[in-house]
Structures are given as C-alpha cells and as structure tokens.
Design a protein around this motif. Structure first.
Motif, PDB file in Angstrom:
ATOM      1  N   PHE A   1       0.856  -1.179   0.000  1.00  0.00           N
ATOM      2  CA  PHE A   1       0.000   0.000   0.000  1.00  0.00           C
ATOM      3  C   PHE A   1       0.894   1.232   0.000  1.00  0.00           C
ATOM      4  O   PHE A   1       1.725   1.402   0.888  1.00  0.00           O
ATOM      5  N   VAL A   2       0.710   2.087  -0.982  1.00  0.00           N
ATOM      6  CA  VAL A   2       1.535   3.285  -1.102  1.00  0.00           C
ATOM      7  C   VAL A   2       0.642   4.492  -1.329  1.00  0.00           C
ATOM      8  O   VAL A   2      -0.234   4.479  -2.184  1.00  0.00           O
ATOM      9  N   ASN A   3       0.885   5.538  -0.541  1.00  0.00           N
ATOM     10  CA  ASN A   3       0.178   6.804  -0.696  1.00  0.00           C
ATOM     11  C   ASN A   3       1.226   7.900  -0.584  1.00  0.00           C
ATOM     12  O   ASN A   3       1.559   8.340   0.500  1.00  0.00           O
ATOM     13  N   THR A   4       1.797   8.305  -1.711  1.00  0.00           N
ATOM     14  CA  THR A   4       2.909   9.242  -1.698  1.00  0.00           C
ATOM     15  C   THR A   4       2.409  10.678  -1.762  1.00  0.00           C
ATOM     16  O   THR A   4       1.669  11.047  -2.672  1.00  0.00           O
ATOM     17  N   SER A   5       2.856  11.462  -0.789  1.00  0.00           N
ATOM     18  CA  SER A   5       2.496  12.884  -0.722  1.00  0.00           C
ATOM     19  C   SER A   5       0.993  13.068  -0.825  1.00  0.00           C
ATOM     20  O   SER A   5       0.504  13.980  -1.497  1.00  0.00           O
ATOM     21  N   GLY A   6       0.240  12.190  -0.191  1.00  0.00           N
ATOM     22  CA  GLY A   6      -1.207  12.216  -0.337  1.00  0.00           C
ATOM     23  C   GLY A   6      -1.914  12.778   0.864  1.00  0.00           C
ATOM     24  O   GLY A   6      -1.388  12.781   1.976  1.00  0.00           O
ATOM     25  N   ASN A   7      -3.126  13.279   0.643  1.00  0.00           N
ATOM     26  CA  ASN A   7      -3.981  13.711   1.729  1.00  0.00           C
ATOM     27  C   ASN A   7      -4.734  12.503   2.277  1.00  0.00           C
ATOM     28  O   ASN A   7      -4.981  11.534   1.575  1.00  0.00           O
ATOM     29  N   GLY A   8      -5.121  12.603   3.539  1.00  0.00           N
ATOM     30  CA  GLY A   8      -5.859  11.509   4.155  1.00  0.00           C
ATOM     31  C   GLY A   8      -4.951  10.371   4.564  1.00  0.00           C
ATOM     32  O   GLY A   8      -3.732  10.496   4.646  1.00  0.00           O
ATOM     33  N   SER A   9      -5.558   9.216   4.836  1.00  0.00           N
ATOM     34  CA  SER A   9      -4.824   8.048   5.307  1.00  0.00           C
ATOM     35  C   SER A   9      -4.511   7.117   4.143  1.00  0.00           C
ATOM     36  O   SER A   9      -5.191   7.109   3.122  1.00  0.00           O
ATOM     37  N   ALA A  10      -3.444   6.314   4.318  1.00  0.00           N
ATOM     38  CA  ALA A  10      -3.136   5.308   3.304  1.00  0.00           C
ATOM     39  C   ALA A  10      -4.240   4.256   3.278  1.00  0.00           C
ATOM     40  O   ALA A  10      -4.686   3.832   2.217  1.00  0.00           O
ATOM     41  N   VAL A  11      -4.709   3.825   4.469  1.00  0.00           N
ATOM     42  CA  VAL A  11      -5.771   2.825   4.577  1.00  0.00           C
ATOM     43  C   VAL A  11      -6.674   3.184   5.742  1.00  0.00           C
ATOM     44  O   VAL A  11      -6.192   3.591   6.803  1.00  0.00           O
ATOM     45  N   GLU A  12      -7.966   3.036   5.562  1.00  0.00           N
ATOM     46  CA  GLU A  12      -8.920   3.215   6.647  1.00  0.00           C
ATOM     47  C   GLU A  12      -9.706   1.926   6.838  1.00  0.00           C
ATOM     48  O   GLU A  12     -10.250   1.386   5.874  1.00  0.00           O
TER      49      GLU A  12
ATOM     50  N   CYS B   1      -0.309  -7.937   5.242  1.00  0.00           N
ATOM     51  CA  CYS B   1      -0.086  -6.852   4.285  1.00  0.00           C
ATOM     52  C   CYS B   1       1.188  -6.077   4.608  1.00  0.00           C
ATOM     53  O   CYS B   1       1.644  -6.031   5.754  1.00  0.00           O
ATOM     54  N   LEU B   2       1.769  -5.462   3.588  1.00  0.00           N
ATOM     55  CA  LEU B   2       2.968  -4.642   3.724  1.00  0.00           C
ATOM     56  C   LEU B   2       2.617  -3.195   3.411  1.00  0.00           C
ATOM     57  O   LEU B   2       2.108  -2.887   2.329  1.00  0.00           O
ATOM     58  N   PHE B   3       2.894  -2.307   4.376  1.00  0.00           N
ATOM     59  CA  PHE B   3       2.732  -0.865   4.183  1.00  0.00           C
ATOM     60  C   PHE B   3       4.139  -0.272   4.182  1.00  0.00           C
ATOM     61  O   PHE B   3       4.771  -0.163   5.230  1.00  0.00           O
ATOM     62  N   LYS B   4       4.642   0.101   3.032  1.00  0.00           N
ATOM     63  CA  LYS B   4       6.036   0.538   2.931  1.00  0.00           C
ATOM     64  C   LYS B   4       6.162   1.703   1.952  1.00  0.00           C
ATOM     65  O   LYS B   4       5.541   1.712   0.887  1.00  0.00           O
ATOM     66  N   GLY B   5       6.983   2.685   2.355  1.00  0.00           N
ATOM     67  CA  GLY B   5       7.310   3.781   1.454  1.00  0.00           C
ATOM     68  C   GLY B   5       6.236   4.823   1.287  1.00  0.00           C
ATOM     69  O   GLY B   5       6.293   5.620   0.344  1.00  0.00           O
ATOM     70  N   ASN B   6       5.236   4.855   2.180  1.00  0.00           N
ATOM     71  CA  ASN B   6       4.265   5.944   2.156  1.00  0.00           C
ATOM     72  C   ASN B   6       4.949   7.198   2.697  1.00  0.00           C
ATOM     73  O   ASN B   6       5.438   7.195   3.825  1.00  0.00           O
ATOM     74  N   LYS B   7       4.996   8.263   1.902  1.00  0.00           N
ATOM     75  CA  LYS B   7       5.761   9.442   2.263  1.00  0.00           C
ATOM     76  C   LYS B   7       4.866  10.675   2.384  1.00  0.00           C
ATOM     77  O   LYS B   7       3.955  10.889   1.573  1.00  0.00           O
ATOM     78  N   ASP B   8       5.145  11.462   3.406  1.00  0.00           N
ATOM     79  CA  ASP B   8       4.469  12.748   3.603  1.00  0.00           C
ATOM     80  C   ASP B   8       2.956  12.619   3.614  1.00  0.00           C
ATOM     81  O   ASP B   8       2.228  13.472   3.075  1.00  0.00           O
ATOM     82  N   VAL B   9       2.449  11.542   4.210  1.00  0.00           N
ATOM     83  CA  VAL B   9       1.008  11.354   4.353  1.00  0.00           C
ATOM     84  C   VAL B   9       0.495  12.325   5.411  1.00  0.00           C
ATOM     85  O   VAL B   9       1.045  12.400   6.507  1.00  0.00           O
ATOM     86  N   THR B  10      -0.546  13.073   5.091  1.00  0.00           N
ATOM     87  CA  THR B  10      -0.986  14.134   5.993  1.00  0.00           C
ATOM     88  C   THR B  10      -1.819  13.623   7.161  1.00  0.00           C
ATOM     89  O   THR B  10      -1.958  14.317   8.161  1.00  0.00           O
ATOM     90  N   LEU B  11      -2.392  12.424   7.010  1.00  0.00           N
ATOM     91  CA  LEU B  11      -3.090  11.837   8.151  1.00  0.00           C
ATOM     92  C   LEU B  11      -2.382  10.545   8.541  1.00  0.00           C
ATOM     93  O   LEU B  11      -1.180  10.508   8.613  1.00  0.00           O
ATOM     94  N   ASN B  12      -3.112   9.496   8.812  1.00  0.00           N
ATOM     95  CA  ASN B  12      -2.524   8.274   9.348  1.00  0.00           C
ATOM     96  C   ASN B  12      -2.111   7.324   8.232  1.00  0.00           C
ATOM     97  O   ASN B  12      -2.675   7.341   7.150  1.00  0.00           O
ATOM     98  N   ILE B  13      -1.131   6.480   8.526  1.00  0.00           N
ATOM     99  CA  ILE B  13      -0.843   5.386   7.602  1.00  0.00           C
ATOM    100  C   ILE B  13      -2.007   4.387   7.655  1.00  0.00           C
ATOM    101  O   ILE B  13      -2.513   3.959   6.630  1.00  0.00           O
ATOM    102  N   ILE B  14      -2.445   4.058   8.859  1.00  0.00           N
ATOM    103  CA  ILE B  14      -3.607   3.168   9.022  1.00  0.00           C
ATOM    104  C   ILE B  14      -4.551   3.797  10.041  1.00  0.00           C
ATOM    105  O   ILE B  14      -4.160   4.041  11.182  1.00  0.00           O
TER     106      ILE B  14
END
Length: 297
Positions: free
Chosen positions: A1-12, A22-35
């Motif tokens: 799961f990747v959310n690069t420079s994104g608004n919100g969470s990577a996963v809700e 699952c692997l959550f790796k390399g999400n960068k500058d996420v403005t809310l939560n990774i999970i």
C-alpha cells in the motif's frame, strides 16, 4: 500500500474488518494516518508497517493490532494511539522509529492495552516514551530508546493504569523490572534479531495471557511461564538475581550487592537486582560520586 504525498490516510479500516499479511512501505508525507482504524471490531494482523513518514499518528484509534512489525517509520505525531477497552496492540515488534514532535510515540487511553510487545531503539525528541491514562501494559520490553539523544524514563502515567511484568528502562514501578538492553539480552540486536538469548531476564518473567502465538507465530508459552516481549524464547530456564533485604552500593565496587565488601558499583545495578524477585528491599548507598539517572515510582 503506497500513498505518496497524499492527503488523508493510506488505509482506513471500519467495522468488522480484518487486514492480514499486508505490507505498508514507502508511504511518504502522508498528511493523516498510515492506518486509520475506526470501529471496535477492526483488526490488523501479521502486517509490516515499515519506512513510512506521516505528519499524524501512524496507527490509531479503535481496533486490535496483533503480530505486527512497526519499523523505520518517521512521524511528527504518535506511532500508535489507541482508545477504549476494545483497542489493543499485542505480540508486536516496534523498533528503529523516529518521532520528531513533542508527543509520546505510544499513547494508550481508557483501558486500551499493550501486551507482549518489544519496543526498542526508537528515538523521541522530548517527553517520555509512553503516555498512559487508564491503560493496561503487560509483559512488554521497553529498553534502548532515546529521548532527545539520551536514555530517559519511560512512562508518563496515571494512578488508574495497570502496569505489570514489564521491563522498563530507567523507570521503577512495583511488579516490573527496571533494566537495560544488557538485561534484556537480545540475541543479535545489531542485526535486528530481538529474540531472547539464554541469559535474558525476560524469560519466564511474564504473566499468563490469552494469546496462543507470539510475533513469529510460535507457541506463546514454552517454559514455566510466559516470556516478556514479542518473541517467546525457546530457552526455558529463567535468569535469577538473588539479594538480601539490604542491597549495598559503593562507588568503584564490583560486587553483587550482598555487603559493603561486595557492593555494587552503581545505583542502577542495585535497583535492577532489587526488582527481580518482586520483593521489597532497602538500597544503602555509600557517600561517593555516581553517574546516570533513574526514575522511581
């Protein structure tokens, strides 16, 4: 799961949702939560959350986290923030993360619980390592973490917390071990192996829990009692430290604390020895110069 420079969470996650393997790796500058977990029955199992960065909490709010690796992340908020009695983190390894804000990286509120976790070699800018308010902390190892570059006390806690059978660096709470990486005696921490070696004081030092499997999926209880930490040891003999009613400390000494002639040379060693057997001891300290610090509660 990747959310690069994104608004919100990577996963809700919401409601009776289970996310497993699952692997959550390399999400960068996420403005809310990774999970973002919302719903008392949401759960995260056997997942890896590694090398992410966020300006908010890495994992939060309501749900269960079990057998997860949380490693190498950077946050300007908390790593894990959990609320209420339905929320827990268990059998998980949390290591090598960096918190750049003034928040404690682990926040547990309202009977949220942590059990059998290993929290090691994380870095915090200021404050403590854990903030607890009505929380439950059991069978966990919390050593080798740095606050503003130095080893400091672990807990910011309340009178309603239940804190039992943990290894806590520079923090003395009755029923727990005040100890260091040396006493935890991980197998090969330099290379990321946080299993317990045969000389670890964490072996057989926990209290019984409902979990049947450890972080690696091995049986949780292999010796006479449950171990502290995420990984249950295959070694079944516990280390012991026996001392009398009085533990002696004298600067420069190299003994076992049994007398002035065989005194400990530092206060930290005496505190650890006095905490191992669960009994109350007096610590007598001779006049002299001592270095280091510890927090007594």
């Amino acid at each position: 799961f990747v959310n690069t420079s994104g608004n919100g969470s990577a996963v809700e996650l919401s409601g009776p949702t289970v996310m497993r393997g699952c692997l959550f790796k390399g999400n960068k500058d996420v403005t809310l939560n990774i999970i973002y977990m919302m719903g008392n029955t949401a759960s995260l199992e056997d997942c890896q959350i590694v090398d992410n960065s966020t300006t908010s909490s890495l994992l939060c709010y309501y749900g269960k986290i079990n057998r997860c690796l949380i490693k190498g992340n950077t946050t300007s908020s908390q790593l894990v923030e959990l609320y209420n009695s339905y929320s827990s983190i268990s059998n998980s390894l949390i290591c090598d993360n960096v918190c750049t804000s003034s928040y404690e990286p682990i926040c547990l509120y309202g009977k949220a619980s942590m059990r059998n976790c290993t929290f090691v070699r994380n870095s915090v800018r200021v404050g403590k390592i854990f903030r607890l308010n009505g929380a439950i902390l059991t069978n966990s190892i919390i050593v080798g973490n740095k606050v503003n570059g130095s080893f400091d006390g672990v807990l910011l806690m309340s009178e309603s917390d239940k804190i039992t059978n943990n290894m806590l660096q520079n923090t003395s709470v009755e029923g727990n071990l005040n100890a260091t990486m040396e006493h935890a005696a991980f197998t090969d921490p330099e290379n990321g192996d946080y299993s317990l070696s045969a000389t670890s004081y964490c072996i057989n030092a926990g209290t019984d829990v409902a979990d049947s499997l450890d972080f690696l999926g091995n049986p949780r209880k292999q010796g006479g009692a449950v171990d502290m930490g995420a990984i249950e040891s295959s070694h079944t003999s516990a280390q012991t430290s026996t001392c009398g009613d009085i533990v002696y400390v004298k600067a420069g000494a190299k003994g076992n604390g049994s007398s002035w002639q065989s005194a400990f040379g530092d206060i930290q060693s005496a505190i650890f020895a006095a905490s191992v057997d669960g009994k109350k001891h007096q610590i007598w300290v001779a006049a002299g110069t001592y270095y280091g610090d510890t927090t007594l509660n």
